[in-house]
Write a protein that holds these residues in place. Structure first.
Motif, PDB file in Angstrom:
ATOM      1  N   PRO A  78       2.538 -23.004  52.034  1.00 36.26           N
ATOM      2  CA  PRO A  78       2.032 -21.764  51.413  1.00 36.26           C
ATOM      3  C   PRO A  78       1.970 -21.922  50.096  1.00 36.26           C
ATOM      4  N   ASP A  79       2.448 -22.834  49.355  1.00 34.45           N
ATOM      5  CA  ASP A  79       2.236 -23.098  47.747  1.00 34.45           C
ATOM      6  C   ASP A  79       0.896 -23.710  47.758  1.00 34.45           C
ATOM      7  N   ASP A  80       0.623 -24.584  48.604  1.00 29.02           N
ATOM      8  CA  ASP A  80      -0.676 -25.314  48.519  1.00 29.02           C
ATOM      9  C   ASP A  80      -2.140 -24.208  48.614  1.00 29.02           C
ATOM     10  N   GLU A  81      -1.722 -23.579  49.481  1.00 30.63           N
ATOM     11  CA  GLU A  81      -2.766 -22.271  49.646  1.00 30.63           C
ATOM     12  C   GLU A  81      -2.686 -21.363  48.682  1.00 30.63           C
ATOM     13  N   LEU A  82      -1.779 -21.032  48.092  1.00 30.76           N
ATOM     14  CA  LEU A  82      -1.794 -20.016  46.858  1.00 30.76           C
ATOM     15  C   LEU A  82      -2.305 -20.733  45.734  1.00 30.76           C
ATOM     16  N   ALA A  83      -1.962 -21.912  45.664  1.00 30.24           N
ATOM     17  CA  ALA A  83      -2.517 -22.492  44.504  1.00 30.24           C
ATOM     18  C   ALA A  83      -4.136 -22.595  44.600  1.00 30.24           C
ATOM     19  N   GLN A  84      -4.386 -23.145  45.810  1.00 30.33           N
ATOM     20  CA  GLN A  84      -5.783 -23.382  46.195  1.00 30.33           C
ATOM     21  C   GLN A  84      -6.553 -22.028  45.763  1.00 30.33           C
ATOM     22  N   ALA A  85      -6.109 -21.103  46.269  1.00 30.71           N
ATOM     23  CA  ALA A  85      -6.870 -19.790  45.887  1.00 30.71           C
ATOM     24  C   ALA A  85      -6.704 -19.280  44.590  1.00 30.71           C
ATOM     25  N   GLU A  86      -5.648 -19.508  43.987  1.00 33.92           N
ATOM     26  CA  GLU A  86      -5.703 -18.964  42.480  1.00 33.92           C
ATOM     27  C   GLU A  86      -6.491 -19.678  41.509  1.00 33.92           C
ATOM     28  N   SER A  87      -6.839 -21.286  41.935  1.00 35.60           N
ATOM     29  CA  SER A  87      -7.171 -22.047  41.126  1.00 35.60           C
ATOM     30  C   SER A  87      -8.651 -21.868  40.637  1.00 35.60           C
ATOM     31  N   VAL A  88      -9.481 -21.619  41.634  1.00 34.74           N
ATOM     32  CA  VAL A  88     -11.058 -21.283  41.364  1.00 34.74           C
ATOM     33  C   VAL A  88     -11.764 -20.295  42.117  1.00 34.74           C
ATOM     34  N   GLY A  89     -10.990 -20.180  43.332  1.00 37.48           N
ATOM     35  CA  GLY A  89     -11.683 -19.260  44.399  1.00 37.48           C
ATOM     36  C   GLY A  89     -12.381 -19.992  45.517  1.00 37.48           C
ATOM     37  N   LEU A  90     -12.133 -19.919  46.811  1.00 33.08           N
ATOM     38  CA  LEU A  90     -12.779 -20.579  47.649  1.00 33.08           C
ATOM     39  C   LEU A  90     -14.419 -20.322  47.730  1.00 33.08           C
ATOM     40  N   ALA A  91     -14.533 -18.793  47.637  1.00 33.35           N
ATOM     41  CA  ALA A  91     -15.922 -18.417  47.702  1.00 33.35           C
ATOM     42  C   ALA A  91     -17.094 -18.944  46.730  1.00 33.35           C
ATOM     43  N   LEU A  92     -16.490 -19.007  45.350  1.00 33.64           N
ATOM     44  CA  LEU A  92     -17.280 -19.519  44.304  1.00 33.64           C
ATOM     45  C   LEU A  92     -17.498 -21.054  44.747  1.00 33.64           C
ATOM     46  N   LEU A  93     -16.378 -21.687  45.142  1.00 33.24           N
ATOM     47  CA  LEU A  93     -16.658 -22.997  45.239  1.00 33.24           C
ATOM     48  C   LEU A  93     -17.475 -23.425  46.657  1.00 33.24           C
ATOM     49  N   ALA A  94     -17.636 -22.412  47.759  1.00 31.81           N
ATOM     50  CA  ALA A  94     -18.366 -22.499  48.821  1.00 31.81           C
ATOM     51  C   ALA A  94     -19.771 -22.542  48.248  1.00 31.81           C
ATOM     52  N   VAL A  95     -20.054 -22.031  47.093  1.00 31.42           N
ATOM     53  CA  VAL A  95     -21.384 -21.961  46.567  1.00 31.42           C
ATOM     54  C   VAL A  95     -21.906 -22.987  45.674  1.00 31.42           C
ATOM     55  N   LEU A  96     -20.821 -23.534  44.970  1.00 29.36           N
ATOM     56  CA  LEU A  96     -20.994 -24.407  44.175  1.00 29.36           C
ATOM     57  C   LEU A  96     -21.187 -25.666  44.789  1.00 29.36           C
ATOM     58  N   GLU A  97     -20.770 -25.670  45.980  1.00 29.76           N
ATOM     59  CA  GLU A  97     -20.613 -27.041  46.758  1.00 29.76           C
ATOM     60  C   GLU A  97     -22.192 -27.243  47.293  1.00 29.76           C
ATOM     61  N   ARG A  98     -22.773 -26.134  47.187  1.00 31.86           N
ATOM     62  CA  ARG A  98     -24.235 -26.186  47.619  1.00 31.86           C
ATOM     63  C   ARG A  98     -25.312 -26.837  46.491  1.00 31.86           C
ATOM     64  N   LEU A  99     -24.744 -26.961  45.296  1.00 33.83           N
ATOM     65  CA  LEU A  99     -25.540 -27.179  44.282  1.00 33.83           C
ATOM     66  C   LEU A  99     -25.503 -28.805  44.110  1.00 33.83           C
ATOM     67  N   GLY A 100     -26.608 -29.317  43.648  1.00 37.66           N
ATOM     68  CA  GLY A 100     -26.734 -30.685  43.123  1.00 37.66           C
ATOM     69  C   GLY A 100     -25.660 -31.061  41.923  1.00 37.66           C
ATOM     70  N   PRO A 101     -25.396 -32.295  41.754  1.00 34.16           N
ATOM     71  CA  PRO A 101     -24.240 -32.584  40.679  1.00 34.16           C
ATOM     72  C   PRO A 101     -24.790 -32.095  39.348  1.00 34.16           C
ATOM     73  N   ASP A 102     -26.126 -32.135  39.131  1.00 34.42           N
ATOM     74  CA  ASP A 102     -26.490 -31.891  37.686  1.00 34.42           C
ATOM     75  C   ASP A 102     -26.464 -30.341  37.677  1.00 34.42           C
ATOM     76  N   GLU A 103     -26.769 -29.469  38.850  1.00 32.70           N
ATOM     77  CA  GLU A 103     -27.012 -28.032  38.654  1.00 32.70           C
ATOM     78  C   GLU A 103     -25.340 -27.581  38.556  1.00 32.70           C
ATOM     79  N   ARG A 104     -24.408 -28.129  39.064  1.00 29.98           N
ATOM     80  CA  ARG A 104     -23.218 -27.653  39.214  1.00 29.98           C
ATOM     81  C   ARG A 104     -22.659 -27.902  37.688  1.00 29.98           C
ATOM     82  N   VAL A 105     -22.772 -28.937  37.155  1.00 26.57           N
ATOM     83  CA  VAL A 105     -22.169 -29.146  36.025  1.00 26.57           C
ATOM     84  C   VAL A 105     -22.834 -28.204  34.921  1.00 26.57           C
ATOM     85  N   ALA A 106     -24.166 -27.914  35.019  1.00 25.98           N
ATOM     86  CA  ALA A 106     -24.766 -27.114  34.077  1.00 25.98           C
ATOM     87  C   ALA A 106     -24.416 -25.587  34.100  1.00 25.98           C
ATOM     88  N   PHE A 107     -24.220 -24.936  35.420  1.00 21.18           N
ATOM     89  CA  PHE A 107     -23.915 -23.933  35.747  1.00 21.18           C
ATOM     90  C   PHE A 107     -22.366 -23.468  35.176  1.00 21.18           C
TER      91      PHE A 107
END
Length: 290
Positions: free
Chosen positions: A90-119
């Motif tokens: 549960p602690d890992d799940e909470l930390a993961q959810a609070e750290s960035v947000g899975l929804a945002l990460l899901a979109v960021l993962e679709r970006l190329g490395p340069d796009e992700r860094v720039a955004f």
């Protein structure tokens, strides 16, 4: 104060900020910590005698470290469904959810490395394009174009808010909460009596049915997916509210949902790689805060 001491002091002052940037770039607490440590090693080896802005210089080094890590990750390939059922505390799940947000990460993962860094640097942390250009080894104009392209991919599919958006979001969040808890009554309360669940073969066990009808059958199946539901968040899916299962922020399953009268009437479960790549995903506005 000597130059090495000044650099060490500035690094300690900047450490939390550097980690926050790395966390959004990489989506992993361990990788973010590694990136910050590598930033210190590179900075201490190079020395900073002629550096005007130590904080900006450290951020530039971090950006290059993260860019290298993202490029290496991209070569390693995509997440598989077998990663969805790895137990986490549960602690890992909470930390993961609070750290960035899975929804945002899901979109960021679709970006190329340069796009992700720039955004991440510009849209989430307000870093000027002149600095981003140095990291990407491009001109400021080119860096701005990369960030613009990334921004369109992150938020471009969002539909203008209709009056029932908040209600639909409430229904989906209730469904996901009941799924995580394995709560049969709560699932039945949010599923229409004649709900239809369709799924492709990748999303199902070998003996699974491609189509299920009826709230009780769909609810019984959903109760067995609590491990997957831990990684699920509400997102825009092809311009409509839906949900994405994204362990470590990497898209594994997309749920298209039809909702009428406060209940889910249809669920389309997508897991085939080709179908996943064709889905247009976007984060909610609330997921875009740094």
């Amino acid at each position: 104060m000597t130059a090495p001491d000044e650099l060490a002091d500035e690094f300690e002052r900047s450490r939390a900020r550097l980690r926050a940037v790395a966390l959004r770039m990489l989506g992993s607490r361990d990788e973010a910590d590694d990136a910050v440590q590598e930033t210190w090693l590179r900075a201490s080896r190079a020395g900073a005698r002629d550096v005007e802005s130590l904080s900006g210089w450290l951020r530039t080094i971090l950006g290059r470290v993260c860019l290298d890590m993202l490029r290496a990750r991209r070569r390693r390939g995509e997440v598989g469904l077998d990663e969805l059922d790895v137990p986490t505390s549960p602690d890992d799940e909470l930390a993961q959810a609070e750290s960035v947000g899975l929804a945002l990460l899901a979109v960021l993962e679709r970006l190329g490395p340069d796009e992700r860094v720039a955004f991440v640097l510009h849209d989430l942390f307000g870093v000027p394009f002149e600095e981003i250009a140095v990291i990407l080894e491009r001109s400021p104009v080119a860096a701005k174009k990369v960030a613009s392209r990334a921004r369109h991919r992150v938020v471009g599919a969002r539909r203008v808010h209709a009056p029932d958006v908040e209600e639909k979001k409430r229904v989906i969040e209730a469904f996901l909460a009941a799924s995580r808890a394995g709560d049969l009554d709560a699932l039945l309360a949010v599923l229409a009596p004649d709900v239809v669940r369709r799924a492709d073969r990748v999303a199902l066990p070998s003996d699974g049915e491609r189509e299920l009808r009826g709230a009780r059958r769909v609810a019984d199946e959903t109760r067995g997916n609590a491990a997957r539901a831990r990684h699920a968040r509400v997102m825009w899916v092809d311009g409509e509210l839906g949900a994405v299962v994204a362990p470590r922020g990497r898209v594994a399953i997309v749920l298209r949902l039809a909702i009428e009268g406060g209940r889910i009437t249809e669920l389309d479960v997508i897991a085939e790689p080709a179908r996943l790549r064709a889905v247009d995903l976007a984060a909610l506005e609330t997921d875009l805060a740094p």
